[in-house]
Enzyme design. Structure first.
Site, mmCIF file in Angstrom:
data_model
loop_
_atom_site.group_PDB
_atom_site.id
_atom_site.type_symbol
_atom_site.label_atom_id
_atom_site.label_comp_id
_atom_site.label_asym_id
_atom_site.label_seq_id
_atom_site.Cartn_x
_atom_site.Cartn_y
_atom_site.Cartn_z
ATOM 1 N N GLY A 14 0.788 -1.227 0.000
ATOM 2 C CA GLY A 14 0.000 0.000 0.000
ATOM 3 C C GLY A 14 0.821 1.277 0.000
ATOM 4 O O GLY A 14 0.325 2.329 0.410
ATOM 5 N N LYS A 37 9.268 9.392 -7.488
ATOM 6 C CA LYS A 37 9.495 7.943 -7.390
ATOM 7 C C LYS A 37 10.769 7.628 -8.169
ATOM 8 O O LYS A 37 10.789 7.745 -9.405
ATOM 9 C CB LYS A 37 8.318 7.156 -7.957
ATOM 10 C CG LYS A 37 8.438 5.650 -7.705
ATOM 11 C CD LYS A 37 7.173 4.917 -8.109
ATOM 12 C CE LYS A 37 7.324 3.402 -7.874
ATOM 13 N NZ LYS A 37 7.261 3.044 -6.447
ATOM 14 N N THR A 41 8.801 0.132 -11.552
ATOM 15 C CA THR A 41 8.845 -1.136 -12.283
ATOM 16 C C THR A 41 7.448 -1.724 -12.320
ATOM 17 O O THR A 41 6.751 -1.763 -11.307
ATOM 18 C CB THR A 41 9.809 -2.141 -11.633
ATOM 19 O OG1 THR A 41 9.377 -2.429 -10.303
ATOM 20 C CG2 THR A 41 11.228 -1.602 -11.587
ATOM 21 N N ALA A 111 10.650 1.506 -4.046
ATOM 22 C CA ALA A 111 10.223 0.338 -4.811
ATOM 23 C C ALA A 111 10.353 -0.885 -3.915
ATOM 24 O O ALA A 111 11.440 -1.171 -3.412
ATOM 25 C CB ALA A 111 11.079 0.175 -6.060
ATOM 26 N N GLY A 174 -1.244 -0.094 5.386
ATOM 27 C CA GLY A 174 -1.588 0.285 4.023
ATOM 28 C C GLY A 174 -2.942 -0.174 3.548
ATOM 29 O O GLY A 174 -3.492 0.409 2.590
ATOM 30 N N SER A 175 -3.524 -1.200 4.170
ATOM 31 C CA SER A 175 -4.841 -1.688 3.765
ATOM 32 C C SER A 175 -5.498 -2.369 4.965
ATOM 33 O O SER A 175 -5.093 -3.458 5.362
ATOM 34 C CB SER A 175 -4.710 -2.673 2.599
ATOM 35 O OG SER A 175 -5.983 -3.162 2.211
#
Length: 234
Positions: A14, A37, A41, A111, A174-175
């Site tokens: 997230g 960022k 990818t 990333a 994040g979730s």
């Protein structure tokens, strides 16, 4: 001015939604915000990447990336397949500092996890942060999962940050599911009480499916911005 690095305990935790929510909440507070960022990818079939999603949800227009690679792999592997060279770490540092010169907040989304290699010399998001830390106030936000295993992964990431002098990274789930399990509720309590790591909040599962105006309206309620994130701070 503050540069905030958004990293994760793993991939797909997230980070992009958290970056978008932070950007929206900071903008709502009156701050000027830019997003960078270093390495993207994996992109959607229409070429849509993380910075595009951040711009769509947050409404922040100053979004930039260092390099975009098609395969959803670690940057070095994705660059090898694409027969492209990853930008040197100093390029990322320079771009971040350029943005910091004209914005109160720069959010830098990594990333994968913290120690994913971002250039051809094995340097990571933590190394980029070490360089900007010499020049500007630098913070970390660690995005973690809600489920089994998250406490160990989170503590390992915090330990890796503190080893390099980042002593008070903040945490975000994040979730967060609509119907959390007993394990998830227990994990949340532990994360909220993690020593030396302020807990900013949780993003609801499927937050990306909200209309962008609703996402922007709700972001300040999901995330409790710390004092250093206020627009009136120097």
């Amino acid at each position: 001015m503050t540069v905030t690095y958004v990293t994760g305990t793993d991939t797909d935790v997230g980070k992009t939604l958290t970056t978008a929510a932070l950007a929206a909440a900071l903008a709502a507070s009156g701050a000027t915000v830019a997003v960078y960022k270093p390495t993207q990818t994996g992109v959607a079939a229409d070429g849509h990447g993380d910075v595009d999603e951040i711009a769509r949800l947050s409404g922040v227009g100053a979004v930039h990336e260092g390099i975009r690679l098609g395969e959803p792999m670690a940057p070095r592997a994705a660059a090898q397949l694409a027969e492209r060279e990853l930008p040197d770490m100093q390029l990322h540092v320079d771009r971040i500092m350029e943005l910091a010169a004209s914005h109160q907040h720069v959010l830098v989304e990594g990333a994968g996890g913290l120690l994913v290699e971002l250039d051809g010399h094995g340097r990571t998001l933590r190394d980029v942060a070490a360089e900007t830390q010499r020049l500007v106030r630098t913070r970390f936000v660690v995005v973690c999962r809600s489920g089994l295993g998250t406490l160990n992964h989170t503590r390992l990431t915090l330990e890796a940050l503190r080893h390099k002098g980042h002593h008070t990274p903040a945490l975000v789930v994040g979730s967060w599911p609509a119907t959390p399990s007993t394990i998830e509720r227990s994990n949340l309590e532990a994360l909220q009480n993690q020593a030396g790591a302020p807990f900013l909040g949780s993003l609801p599962a499927k937050a990306s499916e909200l209309d962008p105006s609703a996402f922007r309206q709700m972001s300040p309620h999901w995330l409790n911005l710390p004092a250093w994130a206020r627009a009136d701070q120097p």
